[in-house]
Design a protein around this motif. Structure first.
Motif, PDB file in Angstrom:
ATOM      1  N   PRO A 394      20.289 -15.774  -6.668  1.00  0.00           N
ATOM      2  CA  PRO A 394      21.193 -16.071  -7.854  1.00  0.00           C
ATOM      3  C   PRO A 394      22.496 -16.599  -7.644  1.00  0.00           C
ATOM      4  N   GLN A 395      23.150 -15.790  -6.594  1.00  0.00           N
ATOM      5  CA  GLN A 395      24.437 -16.371  -5.974  1.00  0.00           C
ATOM      6  C   GLN A 395      24.189 -17.609  -5.460  1.00  0.00           C
ATOM      7  N   LEU A 396      23.288 -17.706  -4.594  1.00  0.00           N
ATOM      8  CA  LEU A 396      23.326 -19.166  -3.972  1.00  0.00           C
ATOM      9  C   LEU A 396      23.223 -20.108  -4.767  1.00  0.00           C
ATOM     10  N   THR A 397      22.432 -19.963  -5.918  1.00  0.00           N
ATOM     11  CA  THR A 397      22.213 -21.094  -7.072  1.00  0.00           C
ATOM     12  C   THR A 397      23.510 -21.320  -7.616  1.00  0.00           C
ATOM     13  N   ARG A 398      24.163 -20.358  -7.888  1.00  0.00           N
ATOM     14  CA  ARG A 398      25.451 -20.769  -8.704  1.00  0.00           C
ATOM     15  C   ARG A 398      26.576 -21.462  -7.811  1.00  0.00           C
ATOM     16  N   LEU A 399      26.239 -21.041  -6.492  1.00  0.00           N
ATOM     17  CA  LEU A 399      27.242 -21.984  -5.565  1.00  0.00           C
ATOM     18  C   LEU A 399      26.724 -23.376  -5.293  1.00  0.00           C
ATOM     19  N   TYR A 400      25.279 -23.551  -5.248  1.00  0.00           N
ATOM     20  CA  TYR A 400      24.903 -24.814  -4.725  1.00  0.00           C
ATOM     21  C   TYR A 400      23.692 -25.150  -5.456  1.00  0.00           C
ATOM     22  N   PRO A 401      23.872 -25.606  -6.905  1.00  0.00           N
ATOM     23  CA  PRO A 401      22.790 -25.813  -7.638  1.00  0.00           C
ATOM     24  C   PRO A 401      21.825 -27.000  -7.201  1.00  0.00           C
ATOM     25  N   ARG A 402      22.497 -27.991  -6.823  1.00  0.00           N
ATOM     26  CA  ARG A 402      21.641 -28.988  -6.302  1.00  0.00           C
ATOM     27  C   ARG A 402      20.893 -28.860  -5.158  1.00  0.00           C
ATOM     28  N   ALA A 403      21.402 -28.206  -4.193  1.00  0.00           N
ATOM     29  CA  ALA A 403      20.638 -27.708  -3.016  1.00  0.00           C
ATOM     30  C   ALA A 403      19.091 -26.840  -3.257  1.00  0.00           C
ATOM     31  N   VAL A 404      19.629 -25.856  -3.944  1.00  0.00           N
ATOM     32  CA  VAL A 404      18.463 -25.017  -4.187  1.00  0.00           C
ATOM     33  C   VAL A 404      17.483 -25.617  -5.293  1.00  0.00           C
ATOM     34  N   ALA A 405      17.944 -26.423  -6.064  1.00  0.00           N
ATOM     35  CA  ALA A 405      17.002 -27.176  -7.099  1.00  0.00           C
ATOM     36  C   ALA A 405      16.276 -28.204  -6.217  1.00  0.00           C
ATOM     37  N   PHE A 406      16.603 -28.743  -5.243  1.00  0.00           N
ATOM     38  CA  PHE A 406      16.031 -29.568  -4.479  1.00  0.00           C
ATOM     39  C   PHE A 406      14.802 -29.023  -3.771  1.00  0.00           C
ATOM     40  N   VAL A 407      15.045 -27.877  -3.072  1.00  0.00           N
ATOM     41  CA  VAL A 407      13.692 -27.125  -2.444  1.00  0.00           C
ATOM     42  C   VAL A 407      12.927 -26.563  -3.410  1.00  0.00           C
ATOM     43  N   GLU A 408      13.488 -26.066  -4.650  1.00  0.00           N
ATOM     44  CA  GLU A 408      12.646 -25.548  -5.658  1.00  0.00           C
ATOM     45  C   GLU A 408      11.545 -26.606  -6.241  1.00  0.00           C
ATOM     46  N   GLN A 409      12.114 -27.809  -6.548  1.00  0.00           N
ATOM     47  CA  GLN A 409      11.313 -28.840  -7.023  1.00  0.00           C
ATOM     48  C   GLN A 409      10.097 -29.311  -5.966  1.00  0.00           C
ATOM     49  N   ALA A 410      10.360 -29.349  -4.562  1.00  0.00           N
ATOM     50  CA  ALA A 410       9.550 -29.407  -3.620  1.00  0.00           C
ATOM     51  C   ALA A 410       8.457 -28.536  -3.753  1.00  0.00           C
ATOM     52  N   ALA A 411       8.850 -27.081  -3.811  1.00  0.00           N
ATOM     53  CA  ALA A 411       7.783 -26.113  -3.926  1.00  0.00           C
ATOM     54  C   ALA A 411       6.917 -26.224  -5.176  1.00  0.00           C
ATOM     55  N   ARG A 412       7.644 -26.480  -6.344  1.00  0.00           N
ATOM     56  CA  ARG A 412       6.888 -26.701  -7.402  1.00  0.00           C
ATOM     57  C   ARG A 412       5.814 -27.713  -7.253  1.00  0.00           C
ATOM     58  N   ASP A 413       6.178 -28.846  -6.785  1.00  0.00           N
ATOM     59  CA  ASP A 413       5.081 -30.030  -6.626  1.00  0.00           C
ATOM     60  C   ASP A 413       4.094 -29.547  -5.688  1.00  0.00           C
ATOM     61  N   THR A 461       5.613 -26.866   1.479  1.00  0.00           N
ATOM     62  CA  THR A 461       6.370 -28.240   0.913  1.00  0.00           C
ATOM     63  C   THR A 461       7.658 -27.948   0.916  1.00  0.00           C
ATOM     64  N   ARG A 462       8.081 -26.773   0.581  1.00  0.00           N
ATOM     65  CA  ARG A 462       9.575 -26.397   0.198  1.00  0.00           C
ATOM     66  C   ARG A 462      10.186 -26.685   1.734  1.00  0.00           C
ATOM     67  N   ASN A 463       9.728 -26.279   2.638  1.00  0.00           N
ATOM     68  CA  ASN A 463      10.312 -26.467   3.891  1.00  0.00           C
ATOM     69  C   ASN A 463       9.853 -27.817   4.683  1.00  0.00           C
ATOM     70  N   PHE A 464       8.718 -28.379   4.079  1.00  0.00           N
ATOM     71  CA  PHE A 464       8.410 -29.820   4.645  1.00  0.00           C
ATOM     72  C   PHE A 464       9.495 -30.791   4.639  1.00  0.00           C
ATOM     73  N   VAL A 465       9.934 -30.776   3.473  1.00  0.00           N
ATOM     74  CA  VAL A 465      11.042 -32.016   3.248  1.00  0.00           C
ATOM     75  C   VAL A 465      12.247 -31.759   3.990  1.00  0.00           C
ATOM     76  N   VAL A 466      12.537 -30.391   4.173  1.00  0.00           N
ATOM     77  CA  VAL A 466      13.860 -30.348   5.072  1.00  0.00           C
ATOM     78  C   VAL A 466      13.558 -30.362   6.773  1.00  0.00           C
ATOM     79  N   GLN A 467      12.478 -29.703   7.041  1.00  0.00           N
ATOM     80  CA  GLN A 467      12.085 -29.843   8.389  1.00  0.00           C
ATOM     81  C   GLN A 467      11.668 -31.038   8.984  1.00  0.00           C
ATOM     82  N   GLY A 468      11.098 -31.721   7.943  1.00  0.00           N
ATOM     83  CA  GLY A 468      10.480 -33.039   8.454  1.00  0.00           C
ATOM     84  C   GLY A 468      11.706 -34.127   8.488  1.00  0.00           C
ATOM     85  N   THR A 469      12.679 -34.042   7.651  1.00  0.00           N
ATOM     86  CA  THR A 469      13.822 -34.845   7.433  1.00  0.00           C
ATOM     87  C   THR A 469      14.634 -34.587   8.829  1.00  0.00           C
TER      88      THR A 469
END
Length: 554
Positions: A394-413, A461-469
């Protein structure tokens, strides 16, 4: 301009020139195989074409052995694999993708070194493979697929990066990592004892096995047999479920310290002992076979020799030749920085301006506690969102909402069975048929298993987009570094790229060239960032050490 290399039916070599759009630009040239190195060298010097072949392994090792190096190529097999699976492309089918098993095979033997002598290199055995017509058709299909894709510029860059990686891989195998055999043998003797005869254990390893047998009360124990070892542990009251070190350390039995020491020594003996040294080090060089994009995320792999796992115990054997230095560099905290760039999270980018990103995050919202900041961020990237990471999320999400949302979306997909794609266009594999059948199940027990499988795929998939890039950034980095080193070599400043591991490179440089090579490493990192992310406000610092041996850099 493209230049196709292909075998002809009569055993000679066909060269076919195409213009920048892939159209014929003149008649074919057919030459005897023995004349090929000289012709390729002349064309390379005068025309600087992009060489087209099925795979670099068909031609480049022998050209290198003839003293011919090339600036660029289009590796049809690597690009076909990429384009076939990319979500950026439409319908695209090809027979050029590889079905090889790309997993490291520690027991395999190294490929035979090509014969020496320029005149005989292409006479020893015929070159087989697709014809010039087949290669031309495949190239045309790939160029159309890229042009018609959702992101032609990105896919074009990724194909160029993978193809450049194929050149780098062949050049690093030809150069080899400088390896001091005497140092290695001394390390083995110090840690394991004198070289054993036949299939015997080294003396110190056998002594440790005897100590373990005594502590377990099992005089006939073979500690290399997992089944025997587990039975001996249970008889001694050690109710371990596995022989993993972290689990064994939970027990206070006197047999645990010698067992852990035995396992460490046995790993060294099996992975980098005398047999490894005999098989893999020739003329003071370790020459592994690298597999470009050998992992689904685009990371490299290797076949045999454990090139991507040089353990700490033997790193001092990786030693520069007299009059030379090793320039060892690694990209600091690469994956979190890539996430900041992918998500366009300006707040995280600001924390990444310093050399230590975790310290920046800690100062921004974790009371300066770097360890907590690291646990939270790596938990977000790798999907460890329970336990300590879950409490910090939760603290990380408050600090960096866009970064957390990015990996969360990849996980949901991923959990929904969708494909995710890296920045330049490498896509995750589709879920297996078994996974899909499980998701269609209706019973309560199977539904629990389906939910667990969905969560596992979401973590992937959460890690794929980050590790792959991150793998894309690293491949652009080495491609740029290779060009920098070529320019320096033209000025008489000599350094050769000899090792690449995910986010780390090693250059073997003449002592007076080391500083210039170190500058080239940093300049290449800046260029790679610009290629992928333009003017995004994310820094990609590189730690560089100029040393005599690899252990001094780590």
């Amino acid at each position: 301009m493209y230049e196709i290399l292909a075998p002809s039916p009569d055993g000679q070599i066909v060269l076919r020139t195409l213009d920048s759009s892939g159209l014929r630009a003149g008649p074919d040239t057919t030459v005897p195989r023995s004349d090929l190195p000289g012709l390729v060298a002349r064309l390379e010097a005068s025309q600087r074409p992009r060489w087209v072949w099925r795979t670099a392994a068909d031609w480049y090792p022998r050209l290198l052995a003839s003293g011919v190096t090339l600036r660029r190529c289009h590796d049809l097999m690597l690009c076909a694999t990429l384009l076939t699976n990319s979500a950026y492309t439409g319908a695209y089918a090809t027979s050029f993708t590889s079905s090889d098993d790309l997993i490291e095979q520690p027991g395999s033997l190294p490929p035979a070194a090509p014969p020496q002598g320029q005149g005989s290199l292409f006479e020893e055995e015929p070159v087989h493979g697709p014809s010039a017509d087949e290669l031309e058709r495949e190239l045309a299909a790939q160029l159309r697929s890229i042009a018609d894709s959702a992101h032609p510029g990105r896919l074009r860059l990724l194909c160029a990066a993978d193809s450049a990686g194929a050149l780098v891989a062949a050049e690093m195998q030809a150069a080899g990592i400088p390896w001091d055999v005497e140092t290695h043998e001394r390390l083995l003797a110090d840690q394991l004892g004198p070289r054993p005869r036949g299939f015997e254990r080294p003396g110190r390893l056998e002594d440790k096995a005897n100590e373990l047998r005594t502590q377990l009360g099992a005089p006939g124990l073979n500690p290399d047999s997992p089944q025997e070892l587990m039975r001996a542990l249970h008889r001694a009251g050690i109710e371990a479920r596995t022989t993993r070190a972290w689990e064994l350390r939970e027990f206070g039995h006197a047999a645990i310290p010698p067992l852990l020491e035995y396992k460490k020594m046995a790993r060294l003996f099996a992975a980098n002992g005398w047999a490894w040294l005999d098989a893999w080090v020739r003329d003071g060089r370790f020459r592994p076979e690298y597999v470009v994009a050998g992992v689904v995320t685009g990371r490299w792999a290797s076949r045999g020799g454990g090139a991507l796992q040089i353990p700490k115990q033997v790193r001092s054997a990786v030693r520069a030749r007299p009059g030379h230095k090793l320039v060892v560099a690694d990209a600091s905290q690469l994956e979190p920085r890539v996430l900041a760039a992918l998500a366009r999270d300006d707040a995280m980018a600001a924390a990444a301006r310093d050399a230590d990103l975790y310290a920046g995050i800690a100062a921004a919202g974790f009371g300066g506690d770097r360890a907590k900041a690291k646990v939270a961020l790596l938990g977000a990237i790798y999907g460890a969102t329970t336990g300590e990471s879950g409490r910090l999320m939760p603290q990380l999400t408050r600090l960096y909402p866009r970064a957390v949302a990015f990996v969360e979306q990849a996980a949901r997909d991923g959990e929904r069975g969708l494909t995710v794609t890296t920045h330049l266009g490498r896509s995750s594999p589709a879920p297996s048929e078994r996974w899909q059948r499980l998701q269609r199940s209706t019973s309560a027990e199977e539904q629990r298993r389906a939910d667990a499988a969905a969560r596992d795929r979401g973590r992937f998939t959460r890690n794929f987009v980050v590790q792959g890039t991150a793998a894309e950034w690293a491949e652009c980095w080495i491609a740029e570094l290779r060009q920098q080193l070529r320019r320096l070599a033209a000025l008489g400043v000599k350094g050769e790229l000899v090792y690449f591991l995910h986010d780390e490179v090693m250059i073997h440089a003449e002592e007076e060239a080391a500083a210039a090579c170190a500058d080239a490493v940093q300049e290449a990192a800046t260029a790679a960032k610009r290629l992928l992310f333009g003017d995004a406000p994310v820094q990609f610092p590189v730690s560089i050490a100029v040393v005599d041996s690899y252990d001094q850099a780590k």
